[in-house]
Scaffold this motif. Structure first.
Motif, short mmCIF file in Angstrom:
data_model
loop_
_atom_site.label_atom_id
_atom_site.label_comp_id
_atom_site.label_asym_id
_atom_site.label_seq_id
_atom_site.Cartn_x
_atom_site.Cartn_y
_atom_site.Cartn_z
N CYS A 231 -0.79 7.95 -1.28
CA CYS A 231 -2.16 7.97 -1.84
C CYS A 231 -2.99 6.78 -1.38
O CYS A 231 -4.14 6.64 -1.80
CB CYS A 231 -2.12 8.03 -3.36
SG CYS A 231 -1.44 6.53 -4.12
N ARG A 232 -2.44 5.88 -0.59
CA ARG A 232 -3.13 4.70 -0.04
C ARG A 232 -3.54 3.70 -1.11
O ARG A 232 -4.40 2.85 -0.89
CB ARG A 232 -4.39 5.11 0.77
CG ARG A 232 -4.18 6.23 1.77
CD ARG A 232 -3.15 5.84 2.80
NE ARG A 232 -3.65 4.75 3.66
CZ ARG A 232 -2.92 4.12 4.55
NH1 ARG A 232 -1.64 4.46 4.71
NH2 ARG A 232 -3.45 3.17 5.29
N TYR A 233 -2.99 3.78 -2.29
CA TYR A 233 -3.29 2.84 -3.35
C TYR A 233 -2.67 1.48 -3.00
O TYR A 233 -1.49 1.41 -2.65
CB TYR A 233 -2.78 3.36 -4.69
CG TYR A 233 -2.86 2.33 -5.80
CD1 TYR A 233 -4.10 1.97 -6.33
CD2 TYR A 233 -1.72 1.73 -6.31
CE1 TYR A 233 -4.18 1.04 -7.34
CE2 TYR A 233 -1.79 0.80 -7.32
CZ TYR A 233 -3.03 0.44 -7.84
OH TYR A 233 -3.12 -0.49 -8.83
N THR B 200 2.09 4.73 0.94
CA THR B 200 1.89 5.51 2.17
C THR B 200 1.42 6.93 1.88
O THR B 200 1.03 7.65 2.80
CB THR B 200 3.20 5.58 2.96
OG1 THR B 200 4.22 6.15 2.11
CG2 THR B 200 3.64 4.18 3.39
N ARG C 231 0.85 -1.19 0.00
CA ARG C 231 0.00 0.00 0.00
C ARG C 231 0.89 1.25 0.00
O ARG C 231 1.81 1.36 0.81
CB ARG C 231 -0.91 0.00 1.23
CG ARG C 231 -1.84 1.19 1.30
CD ARG C 231 -2.55 1.26 2.65
NE ARG C 231 -3.37 0.10 2.87
CZ ARG C 231 -4.64 0.00 2.49
NH1 ARG C 231 -5.21 1.02 1.86
NH2 ARG C 231 -5.32 -1.09 2.75
#
Length: 667
Positions: free
Chosen positions: A564-566, A562, A560
Motif C-alpha cells: 500500500c506504499r504506507y 511494498t 515503506r
C-alpha cells in the motif's frame, strides 16, 4: 528658471544720449512756442544708434481674461486704464497666463538714416503680437510657435519700427507668458545691431565651445581611466549646456526651431535635470557618503523633495516662484563641501570657489526675476555664463587634482607594499642560507652515520650466526606462541564484548553523564537505528494493510510497505513522535527520568540538556505518563530497562502527529 537678458547702452551710445538731451534742452529753452512732449514718449534722432527702453516709457494694461482686441483697447474705456510702468509695484508680468498690453510712443526727430528695430530680450514669451501703427497686419510669434513665424530668425524677438521724421507713432505689444518675466527691450539701428550680433554670437560660440571641450575631454578620461566621477561630471556639464541653450534661445534657434512644445519642455525640465546631475556629481566628488554619511542622507532627502516640488510647480501650480526651491539643496551641498574641506579634503576648496561665483550670478538672476533692475547691466546678465565657464574649468582641474591625490595615495601604498616584499625577500634569503647550512650539517651527519653503519654491519654479521642458531630454537617456540596468540585474541574479543555489555548494562542500570551516554548513542542515526530495531524486533507489519514486506523509506530507518506504499518512520507511534529537540537529548532525558523513577526536576534537566525549562517540563510529563502506563501494562517487569518506555504508543498527540506525518510524506 528663465533668464531675461538686458543690455545697457554702451559708452558711445551714452555720449550720444547726453548730446541729444543737451540739444533738446537748448531747443526747448530757445523756442517757447514748441509744445512739450509727453513724458512717456521715447525720442530718437539720427545721432543715436541704440536706446535702452526704460520701463517708464511703457504704459501697461493687464488683461486677465486674454480676450481684449486691439480695437477694444483703443477705445476710451480701456485706453484710460493703461498705467505707467513706473507707477506699478513691479515691472514684471506677475500673473502667468494673463495677457499684458504694452503701449510705446516713439518720436523721430529729424531725418533718420537707418532703420530702427525693437528687440525684446526675453525669448521665453509664449505669445507676442506686435501691432504697427500704419495698420499693417500684426506680427504674431512667440516661444509657443515655430521659429518660422518670426520675420527675423533670431533668438530674441526683433521687430522693425517704421518711423517717420517729426512724427510720434504709437506701437502696441500683446505679451503672454507662462511664467513671471519682465518686458525689458532696446531700440537699435542696423549697424549696432549687426555689431551686437557678431559680438554676442562670437562670445556665445566661445562659451559653448569651452563646454564642448570640457565634455569631450572628461568623456575621454572616463573611457580611458574608467573613473565614474568623470562620467557624472560630463552629465552635469551637458545639463548645464541644455539649460543655457534653453535660456538664451540658441537651442530654439538652431536645434529644435520647428518644435515649440519641445522647447517649452526643455525650458521647464532642464533646470530640474541640472539639479539632479549636480547633486549626483557633487556627492561623489566630495565623497559625502563616506566622510559625512548622516549629512549625505539629508542631502539626498532634500534633493528628492526639491525635485518633487519643482515638478509639481512646473506641471500643476505654475507659480513662477519655483526657482526658490533650488536654493535649499544647493545651499546644503555647499555647506557639505565646506564641512568636507574642514575635514582635510583639499580639492573641496576648488568646489567652494567655483560655486561661489555661480551663487553670485544666480543672485543677480533672482534680483532680475523679482523686478529689481538696480544691478542689471551687461556684466551681471552674462555673469552666469562667465561663472559657469570658470566653474567647469576649475572643477575639471579639481577633478584632476583629486585623481592625482588618489594616484599618489596608491603609489604610497604600493611603496609600502614593495618595502614589505623586500623584507619578505630578505627573510627568504636568510631561510635559504639556513637551509644550505642545514644541508651541510646533514651531509656531515650522513658521513658519520655511514661509518657507524659499516661498523654496525660488521658487528651484526658476527652476531647473525648466533642469531641463526637462536632462530632455530625460536621456530620451535613459535608453534606454541601461535596457539597462545589465538587464545589471547579470542580472549580479547570476549573481553571487548563483555566490556561493551558492561558499559551498556551500566547505562541501563544507573545514572551516567551525557558524555558516557553519547558513546552508546553517538548521533541521530545511531538513535534512530536503535529505535527501529527495538520497534520492529518482532518483525515488520504494515499498520494499514497488515502486509509484512517493506522497503526503505525516504527518511533514515523508515519503512515503506511494498503493497500500500504506507511509510512509517522510526519515531512514529513512539514516545519520540513530534519531538522538538535532538533525539540524543531525548534518549538521555528518558534515561535520567526513568533511572530516577520520575523524581528528576525540570530545572536540572534543563541545565543538563541545555534546553528551555518549559520544553523539559513538557517532555518530562510525557515520560512520566508513559512510565505510568508501562507499570499498568500486563507484561511489565520490575527489572526491565528504560528503553521499553520509548515504545509507548498511547501519547495524546501520537495519532495527530502520525496523520500530519502521512500528509507530509504524500506531499
Amino acid at each position: 528658471m528663465k533668464r531675461v537678458t538686458s543690455l545697457l547702452p554702451p559708452r558711445r551710445a551714452t555720449w550720444f544720449s547726453l548730446l541729444t538731451l543737451s540739444s533738446l534742452l537748448l531747443i526747448l529753452c530757445g523756442s517757447p512756442s514748441v509744445r512739450a512732449q509727453p513724458a512717456d514718449t521715447l525720442r530718437v534722432t539720427a545721432a543715436l544708434e541704440e536706446v535702452f527702453v526704460e520701463p517708464t516709457y511703457y504704459s501697461v494694461l493687464e488683461d486677465p481674461s486674454g480676450t481684449l482686441t486691439l480695437a477694444q483697447i483703443r477705445e476710451p474705456r480701456w485706453a484710460s486704464q493703461f498705467q505707467r510702468a513706473s507707477t506699478l509695484p513691479t515691472t514684471t508680468m506677475d500673473h502667468p497666463g494673463a495677457a499684458y498690453w504694452l503701449r510705446l510712443r516713439v518720436q523721430a526727430r529729424g531725418a533718420l538714416q537707418q532703420h530702427w528695430y525693437l528687440e525684446l530680450f526675453d525669448s521665453h514669451l509664449n505669445n507676442v503680437e506686435f501691432f504697427p501703427p500704419d495698420g499693417a497686419p500684426p506680427v504674431i510669434t512667440g516661444a509657443g510657435l515655430p521659429l518660422s513665424t518670426r520675420k527675423f530668425p533670431y533668438k530674441n524677438f526683433l521687430f522693425r519700427l517704421p518711423l517717420h521724421p517729426e512724427q510720434t507713432q504709437t506701437y502696441y505689444l500683446r505679451l503672454v507668458s507662462s511664467s513671471k518675466t519682465t518686458f525689458l527691450s532696446r531700440l537699435r539701428t542696423e549697424q549696432p545691431l549687426a555689431v551686437h550680433f557678431q559680438t554676442e554670437y562670437g562670445l556665445l560660440g566661445g562659451f559653448y565651445g569651452i563646454l564642448l571641450i570640457m565634455v569631450v575631454y572628461n568623456l575621454c578620461l572616463y573611457l580611458f581611466i574608467g573613473e565614474q566621477t568623470y562620467l557624472r561630471y560630463v552629465l552635469y556639464v551637458l545639463s548645464c549646456s541644455l539649460v543655457f541653450l534653453s535660456e538664451d534661445g540658441l537651442g530654439f534657434q538652431y536645434l529644435w526651431p520647428a518644435h515649440p512644445a519641445l522647447n517649452e519642455l526643455i525650458i521647464a525640465g532642464a533646470p530640474i535635470l541640472l539639479l539632479l546631475t549636480f547633486s549626483y556629481y557633487a556627492r561623489q566628488f566630495l565623497d559625502i557618503a563616506q566622510r559625512l554619511p548622516r549629512l549625505d542622507r539629508w542631502v539626498r532627502a532634500v534633493v528628492v523633495v526639491s525635485l518633487a516640488g519643482l515638478v509639481l510647480d512646473t506641471v500643476w501650480v505654475r507659480s513662477g516662484w519655483g526657482f526658490w526651491l533650488y536654493l535649499l539643496p544647493y545651499g546644503l551641498i555647499y555647506y557639505a563641501a565646506y564641512r568636507v574641506w574642514q575635514r582635510g579634503q583639499r580639492t573641496a576648496r576648488y568646489f567652494l570657489l567655483a560655486h561661489a561665483l555661480v551663487a553670485l550670478s544666480v543672485g543677480f538672476l533672482i534680483l532680475r526675476r523679482l523686478g529689481i533692475d538696480t544691478f542689471t547691466n551687461t556684466a551681471t546678465v552674462y555673469s552666469m555664463n562667465v561663472a559657469f565657464v570658470v566653474e567647469v574649468v576649475v572643477l575639471s582641474y579639481a577633478l584632476g587634482e583629486k585623481i592625482k591625490a588618489i594616484k599618489e595615495a596608491t603609489i604610497r601604498t604600493q611603496g609600502k607594499l614593495v618595502k614589505q616584499l623586500r623584507k619578505k625577500h630578505a627573510v627568504q634569503n636568510q631561510l635559504v642560507e639556513q637551509l644550505h647550512h642545514n644541508q651541510i650539517l646533514k651531509d656531515q651527519l650522513n658521513t658519520e652515520l655511514e661509518g657507524l653503519v659499516a661498523e654496525r654491519t660488521a658487528e651484526l654479521s658476527r652476531q647473525s650466526e648466533t642469531i641463526a642458531g637462536q632462530n632455530r630454537e625460536l621456530l620451535q617456540a613459535n608453534g606454541l606462541l601461535a596457539l597462545q596468540s589465538a587464545a589471547i585474541e579470542k580472549l580479547n574479543q570476549d573481553l571487548q564484548h563483555d566490556l561493551q555489555e558492561v558499559k551498556t548494562a551500566r547505562v541501563l542500570s544507573k545514572e551516567v553523564n551525557f558524555g558516557e551516554f553519547s558513546q552508546i548513542y553517538p548521533d541521530k542515526d545511531a538513535c534512530l537505528a536503535y529505535l527501529a530495531n527495538l520497534k520492529w524486533a518482532d518483525g515488520y507489519q504494515c499498520r494499514k494493510c497488515g502486509h509484512e514486506k517493506f522497503c526503505d523509506g525516504r527518511e533514515p530507518h523508515s519503512r515503506r510497505c511494498t503493497k500500500c506504499r504506507y511509510v512509517e518512520s522510526a519515531t512514529a507511534y513512539t514516545l519520540l513522535q513530534k519531538c522538538k529537540f535532538s533525539i540524543i537529548k531525548a534518549f538521555y532525558a528518558v534515561f535520567l527520568i526513568y533511572t530516577h523513577q520520575g523524581n528528576y526536576s525540570s530545572q536540572e534537566l534543563s541545565r543538563v540538556l541545555d534546553l528551555r525549562q518549559g520544553t523539559c517540563w513538557s517532555f518530562s510529563q510525557k515520560v512520566l505518563e508513559a512510565m505510568r502506563r508501562r507499570r499498568q501494562a500486563p507484561d511489565f517487569d520490575e527489572n526491565e530497562g528504560w528503553t521499553h518506555v520509548l515504545l509507548d504508543a498511547n501519547a495524546p498527540d501520537t495519532e495527530e502527529a502520525v496523520v500530519a506525518e502521512e500528509a507530509a510524506d504524500r506531499a
